[in-house]
Design a protein around this motif. Sequence first.
Motif: not given
Length: 243
Positions: A31-58
């Motif tokens: 959200e911080r990265a997207i907000g920086f380039i757009t100049g907007e307050k951004i809210h990102v919705v994920g498909s699910g909440r991966t836990d601490a230490g969990v990775h993602a390819l997709g």
Amino acid sequence: MNVKILLEYDGTAYSGWQRQKNAPSIQEVLERAIGFITGEKIHVVGSGRTDAGVHALGQVANFKTNTRIPIEKLPYAINSKLPKDIVVKHAQVVSEDFHARFWAKAKIYTYTIYNDKFPSPLLRKYSYFFPKPLDVKAMEKAAQMLIGIHDFKAFMASGSQVKSTVRHIHRLEVLRSGDVVKLVFEANGFLYNMVRIIAGTLLDVGTGKKDAAETLSIIKSKDRTQAGKTLAPQGLCLVKVIY
């Protein structure tokens, strides 16, 4: 416009997907990265909440924006403001009502076990090290019993307040390649720590601590204490979200 993005990330340094008050999260950094380039307050919705230490390819997410940056250049712009362990692989404009979480029909996760006498320094952040011999055939037999529509309450960690603990596992494979045993899960949804608890249960079957035939009785018990332990997060990876 509503933008859908495809993400890959190494979850080692993060408290998980969801924004936390006192720890870095994937959502917050994105959200911080997207907000920086757009100049907007951004809210990102994920498909699910991966836990601490969990990775993602997709991992898939979406956000609303009025940016004039061309959609094909948006991943490059966002990535320029992201750390090297998070990368946006693709972006596209979708319908205004698209929701990364609610529209998901199924997800594919893998859990990787490094099964050798000695640990691997190169795989230590992306697998669970287990030095004892494993009976993969027995694990496969137990895995087959978990496929289908079941109440998976016995495989859910405490602290979750879901309305239903019934889920449909479409596919559960146990694949061995050399010293690596990979568990592949595809389901319409997963309970809290469900994949890691099933992985722990299959590990018990692989060592002979549990018999494969016990799997159905564990499901029927709906008792968390009957299943195996919750394996460490670093072996878990969100591979694909299906819409």
